[in-house]
Design a protein around this motif. Structure first.
Motif, PDB file in Angstrom:
ATOM      1  N   TRP A  74       0.837  -1.091  -0.041  1.00 45.49           N
ATOM      2  CA  TRP A  74       0.004  -0.024  -0.113  1.00 45.49           C
ATOM      3  C   TRP A  74       0.727   1.265  -0.101  1.00 45.49           C
ATOM      4  O   TRP A  74       0.229   2.206  -0.288  1.00 45.49           O
ATOM      5  CB  TRP A  74      -1.025  -0.150   1.155  1.00 45.49           C
TER       6      TRP A  74
ATOM      7  N   MET B  87      -7.827  -6.438   5.580  1.00 42.05           N
ATOM      8  CA  MET B  87      -6.837  -6.448   4.550  1.00 42.05           C
ATOM      9  C   MET B  87      -6.668  -7.659   3.941  1.00 42.05           C
ATOM     10  O   MET B  87      -6.456  -8.908   4.567  1.00 42.05           O
ATOM     11  CB  MET B  87      -5.531  -5.705   5.169  1.00 42.05           C
TER      12      MET B  87
ATOM     13  N   ALA C 180      -3.621  -8.937   0.977  1.00 45.72           N
ATOM     14  CA  ALA C 180      -2.648  -8.427   0.035  1.00 45.72           C
ATOM     15  C   ALA C 180      -1.604  -9.735  -0.523  1.00 45.72           C
ATOM     16  O   ALA C 180      -1.347 -10.618   0.220  1.00 45.72           O
ATOM     17  CB  ALA C 180      -1.460  -7.706   1.019  1.00 45.72           C
ATOM     18  N   VAL C 181      -1.155  -9.534  -1.699  1.00 45.15           N
ATOM     19  CA  VAL C 181      -0.251 -10.601  -2.262  1.00 45.15           C
ATOM     20  C   VAL C 181       0.866 -10.025  -2.866  1.00 45.15           C
ATOM     21  O   VAL C 181       0.480  -8.711  -3.487  1.00 45.15           O
ATOM     22  CB  VAL C 181      -1.218 -11.408  -3.536  1.00 45.15           C
TER      23      VAL C 181
ATOM     24  N   HIS D  24       3.679 -12.474  -6.976  1.00 38.29           N
ATOM     25  CA  HIS D  24       2.958 -13.728  -6.761  1.00 38.29           C
ATOM     26  C   HIS D  24       1.461 -13.181  -7.265  1.00 38.29           C
ATOM     27  O   HIS D  24       0.478 -14.574  -6.877  1.00 38.29           O
ATOM     28  CB  HIS D  24       2.850 -14.223  -5.269  1.00 38.29           C
ATOM     29  N   ARG D  25       0.771 -12.486  -7.836  1.00 36.72           N
ATOM     30  CA  ARG D  25      -0.546 -12.148  -8.149  1.00 36.72           C
ATOM     31  C   ARG D  25      -0.918 -12.930  -9.567  1.00 36.72           C
ATOM     32  O   ARG D  25      -0.022 -13.356 -10.043  1.00 36.72           O
ATOM     33  CB  ARG D  25      -0.385 -10.423  -8.165  1.00 36.72           C
TER      34      ARG D  25
ATOM     35  N   GLY E 149      -3.906 -17.072  -8.095  1.00 32.95           N
ATOM     36  CA  GLY E 149      -4.838 -17.609  -7.112  1.00 32.95           C
ATOM     37  C   GLY E 149      -4.723 -17.596  -5.929  1.00 32.95           C
ATOM     38  O   GLY E 149      -5.130 -18.222  -4.961  1.00 32.95           O
TER      39      GLY E 149
ATOM     40  N   ARG F 219      -7.042 -15.735  -3.767  1.00 34.02           N
ATOM     41  CA  ARG F 219      -8.597 -16.458  -3.718  1.00 34.02           C
ATOM     42  C   ARG F 219      -8.258 -17.500  -2.773  1.00 34.02           C
ATOM     43  O   ARG F 219      -9.326 -17.980  -1.977  1.00 34.02           O
ATOM     44  CB  ARG F 219      -9.182 -17.213  -5.113  1.00 34.02           C
TER      45      ARG F 219
ATOM     46  N   ILE G  44     -11.170  -2.698 -10.867  1.00 31.14           N
ATOM     47  CA  ILE G  44     -11.854  -3.594 -11.636  1.00 31.14           C
ATOM     48  C   ILE G  44     -11.502  -5.215 -11.011  1.00 31.14           C
ATOM     49  O   ILE G  44     -12.253  -6.091 -10.848  1.00 31.14           O
ATOM     50  CB  ILE G  44     -11.458  -3.495 -12.960  1.00 31.14           C
ATOM     51  N   LYS G  45     -10.072  -5.520 -11.058  1.00 26.45           N
ATOM     52  CA  LYS G  45      -9.493  -6.550 -10.602  1.00 26.45           C
ATOM     53  C   LYS G  45     -10.311  -7.123  -9.250  1.00 26.45           C
ATOM     54  O   LYS G  45     -10.911  -8.346  -9.194  1.00 26.45           O
ATOM     55  CB  LYS G  45      -8.213  -6.845 -10.471  1.00 26.45           C
TER      56      LYS G  45
ATOM     57  N   TYR H  51     -14.001  -7.975  -9.496  1.00 20.96           N
ATOM     58  CA  TYR H  51     -14.018  -9.458 -10.201  1.00 20.96           C
ATOM     59  C   TYR H  51     -13.729 -10.363  -9.358  1.00 20.96           C
ATOM     60  O   TYR H  51     -14.640 -11.548  -9.064  1.00 20.96           O
ATOM     61  CB  TYR H  51     -13.265  -9.439 -11.276  1.00 20.96           C
ATOM     62  N   LEU H  52     -12.771 -10.443  -8.642  1.00 17.82           N
ATOM     63  CA  LEU H  52     -12.408 -11.478  -7.592  1.00 17.82           C
ATOM     64  C   LEU H  52     -13.489 -11.566  -6.557  1.00 17.82           C
ATOM     65  O   LEU H  52     -13.830 -12.651  -6.438  1.00 17.82           O
ATOM     66  CB  LEU H  52     -11.099 -11.035  -6.801  1.00 17.82           C
TER      67      LEU H  52
ATOM     68  N   LYS I  22     -15.272 -14.752  -8.298  1.00 17.86           N
ATOM     69  CA  LYS I  22     -14.519 -15.681  -8.032  1.00 17.86           C
ATOM     70  C   LYS I  22     -14.975 -16.351  -6.666  1.00 17.86           C
ATOM     71  O   LYS I  22     -14.655 -17.277  -6.108  1.00 17.86           O
ATOM     72  CB  LYS I  22     -12.989 -15.240  -7.920  1.00 17.86           C
TER      73      LYS I  22
ATOM     74  N   LEU J  22      -2.351   3.688  -4.362  1.00 21.19           N
ATOM     75  CA  LEU J  22      -3.290   3.007  -4.936  1.00 21.19           C
ATOM     76  C   LEU J  22      -4.788   3.733  -4.923  1.00 21.19           C
ATOM     77  O   LEU J  22      -5.519   3.588  -5.942  1.00 21.19           O
ATOM     78  CB  LEU J  22      -3.570   1.570  -4.085  1.00 21.19           C
TER      79      LEU J  22
ATOM     80  N   ARG K 292     -15.932  -8.585 -17.484  1.00 20.31           N
ATOM     81  CA  ARG K 292     -15.060  -7.555 -17.993  1.00 20.31           C
ATOM     82  C   ARG K 292     -15.009  -8.015 -19.552  1.00 20.31           C
ATOM     83  O   ARG K 292     -15.395  -9.159 -20.054  1.00 20.31           O
ATOM     84  CB  ARG K 292     -13.651  -8.252 -17.471  1.00 20.31           C
TER      85      ARG K 292
HETATM   86  C1  LIG Z   1      -6.261  -7.970  -4.650  1.00 24.85           C
HETATM   87  C2  LIG Z   1      -5.343  -8.984  -4.414  1.00 24.85           C
HETATM   88  C3  LIG Z   1      -5.141  -9.393  -3.166  1.00 24.85           C
HETATM   89  C4  LIG Z   1      -5.496 -10.310  -5.321  1.00 24.85           C
HETATM   90  O1  LIG Z   1      -4.639 -11.301  -5.239  1.00 24.85           O
HETATM   91  P1  LIG Z   1      -4.315 -12.167  -6.411  1.00 24.85           P
HETATM   92  O2  LIG Z   1      -3.636 -13.382  -5.966  1.00 24.85           O
HETATM   93  O3  LIG Z   1      -3.675 -11.465  -7.415  1.00 24.85           O
HETATM   94  O4  LIG Z   1      -5.819 -12.904  -6.908  1.00 24.85           O
HETATM   95  P2  LIG Z   1      -6.118 -14.113  -7.591  1.00 24.85           P
HETATM   96  O5  LIG Z   1      -5.223 -14.530  -8.293  1.00 24.85           O
HETATM   97  O6  LIG Z   1      -6.664 -14.891  -6.543  1.00 24.85           O
HETATM   98  O7  LIG Z   1      -7.445 -13.724  -8.358  1.00 24.85           O
HETATM   99  C5  LIG Z   1      -7.386 -12.546  -9.045  1.00 24.85           C
HETATM  100  C6  LIG Z   1      -8.292 -12.823 -10.342  1.00 24.85           C
HETATM  101  O8  LIG Z   1      -8.469 -11.395 -11.129  1.00 24.85           O
HETATM  102  C7  LIG Z   1      -7.974 -11.367 -12.409  1.00 24.85           C
HETATM  103  N1  LIG Z   1      -7.503 -10.034 -12.945  1.00 24.85           N
HETATM  104  C8  LIG Z   1      -6.177  -9.821 -12.857  1.00 24.85           C
HETATM  105  N2  LIG Z   1      -5.973  -8.587 -13.242  1.00 24.85           N
HETATM  106  C9  LIG Z   1      -7.376  -8.243 -13.635  1.00 24.85           C
HETATM  107  C10 LIG Z   1      -7.770  -7.000 -14.247  1.00 24.85           C
HETATM  108  N3  LIG Z   1      -6.959  -5.964 -14.679  1.00 24.85           N
HETATM  109  N4  LIG Z   1      -9.124  -6.826 -14.382  1.00 24.85           N
HETATM  110  C11 LIG Z   1      -9.897  -7.801 -14.015  1.00 24.85           C
HETATM  111  N5  LIG Z   1      -9.433  -9.184 -13.454  1.00 24.85           N
HETATM  112  C12 LIG Z   1      -8.152  -9.096 -13.278  1.00 24.85           C
HETATM  113  C13 LIG Z   1      -7.094 -12.742 -12.359  1.00 24.85           C
HETATM  114  O9  LIG Z   1      -6.897 -13.309 -13.780  1.00 24.85           O
HETATM  115  C14 LIG Z   1      -7.933 -13.452 -11.364  1.00 24.85           C
HETATM  116  O10 LIG Z   1      -8.778 -14.281 -12.089  1.00 24.85           O
HETATM  117  P3  LIG Z   1      -8.857 -15.847 -12.891  1.00 24.85           P
HETATM  118  O11 LIG Z   1      -8.310 -16.425 -11.701  1.00 24.85           O
HETATM  119  O12 LIG Z   1     -10.056 -15.849 -13.135  1.00 24.85           O
HETATM  120  O13 LIG Z   1      -7.829 -15.569 -13.620  1.00 24.85           O
HETATM  121  C15 LIG Z   1      -3.985  -8.335  -5.086  1.00 24.85           C
HETATM  122  O14 LIG Z   1      -4.022  -8.055  -6.548  1.00 24.85           O
HETATM  123  C16 LIG Z   1      -3.287  -7.267  -4.124  1.00 24.85           C
HETATM  124  O15 LIG Z   1      -2.517  -7.447  -3.239  1.00 24.85           O
HETATM  125  N6  LIG Z   1      -3.640  -6.048  -4.541  1.00 24.85           N
HETATM  126  C17 LIG Z   1      -3.080  -4.982  -3.700  1.00 24.85           C
HETATM  127  C18 LIG Z   1      -3.934  -4.523  -2.431  1.00 24.85           C
HETATM  128  C19 LIG Z   1      -5.528  -4.701  -2.584  1.00 24.85           C
HETATM  129  O16 LIG Z   1      -5.814  -4.041  -3.511  1.00 24.85           O
HETATM  130  N7  LIG Z   1      -6.149  -5.458  -1.616  1.00 24.85           N
HETATM  131  C20 LIG Z   1      -7.512  -5.732  -1.668  1.00 24.85           C
HETATM  132  C21 LIG Z   1      -8.350  -4.834  -1.021  1.00 24.85           C
HETATM  133  S1  LIG Z   1      -7.948  -4.678   0.748  1.00 24.85           S
END
Ligand SMILES: CC(C)(COP(=O)(O)OP(=O)(O)OC[C@H]1O[C@@H](n2cnc3c(N)ncnc32)[C@H](O)[C@@H]1OP(=O)(O)O)[C@@H](O)C(=O)NCCC(=O)NCCS
Length: 260
Positions: free
Chosen positions: A28, A81, A83-84, A88-89, A92, A95, A122-123, A126-127, A131, A151, A234
């Protein structure tokens, strides 16, 4: 696919908790005053919350922090919170951390986990919706004030509240790869892919703010009509779209004096 060598476990030692704290700073980039302190991580694990880590060998590559909450006579978990680590993003880990939280929560009798998320991300949307099967039907304007995290791009911290009814038909079906229960979308809210780039530059920030305002109004209107965000699409350009409808299960902890 995630690396098979990843291990998921509770973070109980001070070393593990310090690693969570360090990853929080890395992800962050908050100023010191906005960081969740080590002492709160320690407490969360001791008072019925969760501090869960994903480890690649000895290295922490992801964590989730949740604290216990109470509404309408029911205990629930608020996951503050997730965070990955950047490298390693999208494999999965996020999730799997949520599912690990769910297993622990259900084993201890919690039916609901909530967290908030930025509708412009957006990501994350979607998650959360597609998911994991969370739903959203509450919108908090500028929940934390303006923060120092890049962010957030200096915009108001508007947040949707994700409700994850962990034993609902919706979630159970999704986690067994069955189609989600169908619903008729009665509203759609579009999030342009460019909004994240617009947030990060001074010249384009007003455009991001306009989008945020428009999305805020649409959510407030839809939620006042009893709709919930139940689906997310998406497109090939990276744009996102919330699909809103009436949630047939309509689970709720009514009568709470802490609606946030
Ligand atoms: C949010 C976060 C924890 C997700 O972790 P991650 O391990 O990357 O998530 P996952 O791999 O389990 O799932 C992400 C999904 O989003 C998809 N995705 C990736 N980029 C994307 C985008 N730009 N738009 C939409 N979907 C997207 C991935 O393909 C995956 O889906 P899939 O399994 O169907 O392919 C990580 O991105 C992160 O640490 N972000 C910064 C902190 C944050 O925002 N935390 C959440 C709020 S507290």
């Amino acid at each position: 696919m995630t690396s098979p060598s990843l291990a998921f476990r509770k973070c109980e030692s001070l070393d593990d908790i310090s690693a969570c704290f360090a990853l929080q700073k890395e992800v962050w980039c908050f100023s010191d005053v906005e960081l969740v302190p080590v002492r709160l991580f320690v407490l969360a694990g001791k008072i019925g919350g969760q501090v869960m880590g994903a480890f690649d060998g000895p290295d922490l590559v992801g964590f989730a922090l949740a604290i216990p909450g109470y509404r309408g006579g029911h205990p629930y978990l608020h996951s503050h919170m997730l965070a990955v680590r950047d490298d390693h993003r999208n494999s999965g880990v996020g999730r799997r951390l949520k599912l690990f939280q769910r297993d622990d929560a259900l084993a201890r009798g919690f039916a609901l986990m909530e967290w908030t998320f930025d509708p412009l991300e957006i990501k994350n949307a979607y998650l959360n919706l597609e998911k994991l099967g969370a739903i959203a039907r509450r919108y908090n304007i500028n929940q934390y004030g303006i923060t120092t995290s890049p962010l957030q791009g200096g915009l108001p911290t508007d947040r949707l509240v994700a409700e994850w009814w962990m034993n609902s038909e919706r979630v159970s079906r999704l986690l067994t790869a069955s189609p989600s229960p169908p619903f008729d979308p009665e509203a759609e809210i579009v999030v342009p892919a460019e909004v994240s780039a617009w947030k990060s530059s001074a010249e384009t920030k007003p455009r991001a703010a306009q989008v945020q305002n428009a999305i805020r109004s649409q959510f407030l209107d839809a939620f006042s009509r009893g709709l919930a965000a139940l689906g997310y699409q998406r497109d090939q350009h990276g744009n996102g779209k919330f699909l809103l409808g009436h949630w047939s299960e309509n689970l709720a902890y009514e009568g709470g004096d802490h609606p946030a």
